[in-house]
Write a protein that holds these residues in place. Structure first.
Motif, mmCIF file in Angstrom:
data_model
loop_
_atom_site.group_PDB
_atom_site.id
_atom_site.type_symbol
_atom_site.label_atom_id
_atom_site.label_comp_id
_atom_site.label_asym_id
_atom_site.label_seq_id
_atom_site.Cartn_x
_atom_site.Cartn_y
_atom_site.Cartn_z
ATOM 1 N N ARG A 153 32.539 3.266 8.405
ATOM 2 C CA ARG A 153 33.039 3.478 7.040
ATOM 3 C C ARG A 153 32.236 2.724 5.994
ATOM 4 N NH1 ARG A 153 39.217 2.294 6.784
ATOM 5 N NH2 ARG A 153 38.257 0.254 6.848
ATOM 6 N N ARG A 154 31.478 1.715 6.401
ATOM 7 C CA ARG A 154 30.672 0.967 5.426
ATOM 8 C C ARG A 154 29.417 1.727 5.020
ATOM 9 N NH1 ARG A 154 29.808 -4.007 9.164
ATOM 10 N NH2 ARG A 154 29.567 -2.201 10.496
ATOM 11 N N ARG A 155 29.044 2.709 5.814
ATOM 12 C CA ARG A 155 27.810 3.460 5.564
ATOM 13 C C ARG A 155 28.097 4.790 4.884
ATOM 14 N NH1 ARG A 155 24.595 4.098 10.867
ATOM 15 N NH2 ARG A 155 23.260 5.174 9.409
ATOM 16 N N THR A 156 27.055 5.332 4.285
ATOM 17 C CA THR A 156 27.130 6.627 3.611
ATOM 18 C C THR A 156 26.050 7.530 4.182
ATOM 19 O OG1 THR A 156 27.882 5.573 1.583
ATOM 20 C CG2 THR A 156 26.936 7.768 1.363
ATOM 21 N N ASP A 157 26.398 8.766 4.401
ATOM 22 C CA ASP A 157 25.414 9.784 4.756
ATOM 23 C C ASP A 157 25.073 10.573 3.501
ATOM 24 O OD1 ASP A 157 25.037 9.364 7.471
ATOM 25 O OD2 ASP A 157 26.626 10.753 8.065
ATOM 26 N N VAL A 158 23.812 10.864 3.334
ATOM 27 C CA VAL A 158 23.368 11.726 2.244
ATOM 28 C C VAL A 158 23.011 13.059 2.885
ATOM 29 C CG1 VAL A 158 21.700 12.042 0.383
ATOM 30 C CG2 VAL A 158 22.477 9.731 0.995
ATOM 31 N N ARG A 159 23.634 14.111 2.371
ATOM 32 C CA ARG A 159 23.421 15.454 2.923
ATOM 33 C C ARG A 159 22.913 16.377 1.831
ATOM 34 N NH1 ARG A 159 29.241 15.715 5.799
ATOM 35 N NH2 ARG A 159 28.936 13.926 7.173
ATOM 36 N N VAL A 160 21.968 17.211 2.199
ATOM 37 C CA VAL A 160 21.432 18.180 1.246
ATOM 38 C C VAL A 160 22.475 19.268 1.013
ATOM 39 C CG1 VAL A 160 20.277 19.681 2.937
ATOM 40 C CG2 VAL A 160 19.335 19.463 0.647
ATOM 41 N N THR A 161 22.544 19.758 -0.201
ATOM 42 C CA THR A 161 23.427 20.876 -0.543
ATOM 43 C C THR A 161 22.652 22.180 -0.368
ATOM 44 O OG1 THR A 161 22.757 20.854 -2.853
ATOM 45 C CG2 THR A 161 24.688 19.495 -2.245
ATOM 46 N N ALA A 162 23.366 23.285 -0.448
ATOM 47 C CA ALA A 162 22.697 24.586 -0.351
ATOM 48 C C ALA A 162 21.648 24.732 -1.447
ATOM 49 C CB ALA A 162 23.726 25.713 -0.427
ATOM 50 N N ARG A 191 16.342 18.508 7.052
ATOM 51 C CA ARG A 191 16.353 18.447 8.517
ATOM 52 C C ARG A 191 17.606 17.780 9.070
ATOM 53 N NH1 ARG A 191 10.573 16.234 7.854
ATOM 54 N NH2 ARG A 191 9.421 18.138 7.522
ATOM 55 N N THR A 192 18.082 16.716 8.384
ATOM 56 C CA THR A 192 19.230 15.980 8.888
ATOM 57 C C THR A 192 19.782 15.061 7.805
ATOM 58 O OG1 THR A 192 20.019 14.601 10.718
ATOM 59 C CG2 THR A 192 17.872 14.026 9.791
ATOM 60 N N ALA A 193 21.065 14.738 7.910
ATOM 61 C CA ALA A 193 21.659 13.774 6.985
ATOM 62 C C ALA A 193 21.086 12.393 7.290
ATOM 63 C CB ALA A 193 23.178 13.758 7.150
ATOM 64 N N LEU A 194 20.873 11.612 6.237
ATOM 65 C CA LEU A 194 20.341 10.257 6.375
ATOM 66 C C LEU A 194 21.085 9.333 5.439
ATOM 67 C CD1 LEU A 194 16.550 11.191 6.217
ATOM 68 C CD2 LEU A 194 17.768 10.414 8.260
ATOM 69 N N GLY A 195 21.066 8.057 5.751
ATOM 70 C CA GLY A 195 21.619 7.066 4.849
ATOM 71 C C GLY A 195 20.558 6.602 3.874
ATOM 72 N N PRO A 196 20.980 5.980 2.757
ATOM 73 C CA PRO A 196 20.011 5.480 1.782
ATOM 74 C C PRO A 196 19.000 4.495 2.384
ATOM 75 C CG PRO A 196 22.202 5.497 0.838
ATOM 76 C CD PRO A 196 22.364 5.823 2.296
ATOM 77 N N ALA A 197 19.431 3.660 3.331
ATOM 78 C CA ALA A 197 18.500 2.708 3.949
ATOM 79 C C ALA A 197 17.456 3.440 4.791
ATOM 80 C CB ALA A 197 19.259 1.699 4.805
ATOM 81 N N GLU A 198 17.880 4.497 5.483
ATOM 82 C CA GLU A 198 16.917 5.291 6.265
ATOM 83 C C GLU A 198 15.917 5.976 5.342
ATOM 84 O OE1 GLU A 198 19.396 6.954 10.012
ATOM 85 O OE2 GLU A 198 20.287 7.306 8.029
ATOM 86 N N LEU A 199 16.407 6.500 4.233
ATOM 87 C CA LEU A 199 15.493 7.111 3.256
ATOM 88 C C LEU A 199 14.520 6.079 2.702
ATOM 89 C CD1 LEU A 199 17.813 9.537 1.259
ATOM 90 C CD2 LEU A 199 15.840 10.148 2.668
ATOM 91 N N ALA A 200 15.008 4.870 2.455
ATOM 92 C CA ALA A 200 14.129 3.810 1.948
ATOM 93 C C ALA A 200 12.984 3.563 2.920
ATOM 94 C CB ALA A 200 14.926 2.526 1.714
ATOM 95 N N ARG A 201 13.290 3.517 4.218
ATOM 96 C CA ARG A 201 12.232 3.298 5.221
ATOM 97 C C ARG A 201 11.238 4.460 5.230
ATOM 98 N NH1 ARG A 201 16.522 1.012 7.843
ATOM 99 N NH2 ARG A 201 17.056 2.871 9.027
ATOM 100 N N ILE A 202 11.750 5.677 5.180
ATOM 101 C CA ILE A 202 10.877 6.851 5.187
ATOM 102 C C ILE A 202 9.971 6.867 3.957
ATOM 103 C CG2 ILE A 202 10.889 9.372 4.925
ATOM 104 C CD1 ILE A 202 13.447 9.319 6.735
ATOM 105 N N LEU A 203 10.555 6.548 2.799
ATOM 106 C CA LEU A 203 9.808 6.591 1.542
ATOM 107 C C LEU A 203 8.989 5.336 1.294
ATOM 108 C CD1 LEU A 203 12.630 8.109 -0.693
ATOM 109 C CD2 LEU A 203 10.643 9.313 0.261
ATOM 110 N N ASP A 204 9.213 4.313 2.111
ATOM 111 C CA ASP A 204 8.540 3.020 1.970
ATOM 112 C C ASP A 204 8.823 2.416 0.590
ATOM 113 O OD1 ASP A 204 7.068 0.866 2.920
ATOM 114 O OD2 ASP A 204 5.167 1.666 2.157
ATOM 115 N N ILE A 205 10.134 2.415 0.256
ATOM 116 C CA ILE A 205 10.596 1.833 -0.998
ATOM 117 C C ILE A 205 11.802 0.945 -0.688
ATOM 118 C CG2 ILE A 205 9.741 3.722 -2.446
ATOM 119 C CD1 ILE A 205 12.571 4.888 -2.502
#
Length: 169
Positions: A100-109, A59-73
């Motif tokens: 620049r301190r943050r990273t986006d994680v994006r899904v590949t095709a 759905r959208t690019a997210l950072g590792p911290a955002e994924l952590a919140r979503i996954l509750d880990i």
């Protein structure tokens, strides 16, 4: 063997609750949804957390911290999830556009296809089913399901902000 102690208000409510057909169908749908997630993860060779992460990243690019919140880990565990998905070529890390301190994680095709290919039979069936309703019927179903979500949030807290469906990702 002694039985449980006196029932509290939650047990008393549950024991007296006579569920309607719509509540039984809702429970069955929730249970089926949990099975779908587990089966799709297993078929794709992913953990449940990896699949959930991919579903959100479609759905959208997210950072590792955002994924952590979503996954509750923890963020460390989230980094591990991202590492495993990156090793499989399903996601890529990119510098954040504004920080620049943050990273986006994006899904590949290939990562997007991994998720959507397994879910396609469900999506097509749901699309056909949804199209069989009138606008008024869909509005009633939507109202019901939004109320269900609010009830869930009384236990789990607010969900992540709504994302566009995968077809718009």
């Amino acid at each position: 063997m002694a039985g449980p102690g006196p029932a509290g208000p939650a047990s008393e409510f549950a024991d007296a609750w006579r569920q309607t057909g719509s509540l039984v169908a809702l429970r069955e749908a929730i249970e089926a949804g949990a099975r779908v997630r587990h089966v799709v993860a297993r078929r794709a060779g992913l953990s449940d957390s990896e699949l959930i992460a991919l579903q959100h990243l479609v759905r959208t690019a997210l950072g590792p911290a955002e994924l952590a919140r979503i996954l509750d880990i923890s963020t460390a565990a989230s980094t591990g999830v991202v590492d495993r998905l990156a090793e499989r070529g399903h996601v890529e890390r990119h510098p954040h556009a504004e920080d620049r301190r943050r990273t986006d994680v994006r899904v590949t095709a290939s990562g997007r296809e991994e998720v959507l290919a397994h879910l396609l039979p469900m999506f097509t069936a749901l699309d056909t089913w949804d199209r069989s309703f009138t606008d008024a019927e869909r509005a009633l179903v939507e109202r019901y399901l939004r109320g269900v979500r609010e009830a869930f949030e009384r236990v789990a807290g607010p969900a992540a902000p709504a994302q566009p469906p995968p077809s718009e990702a």
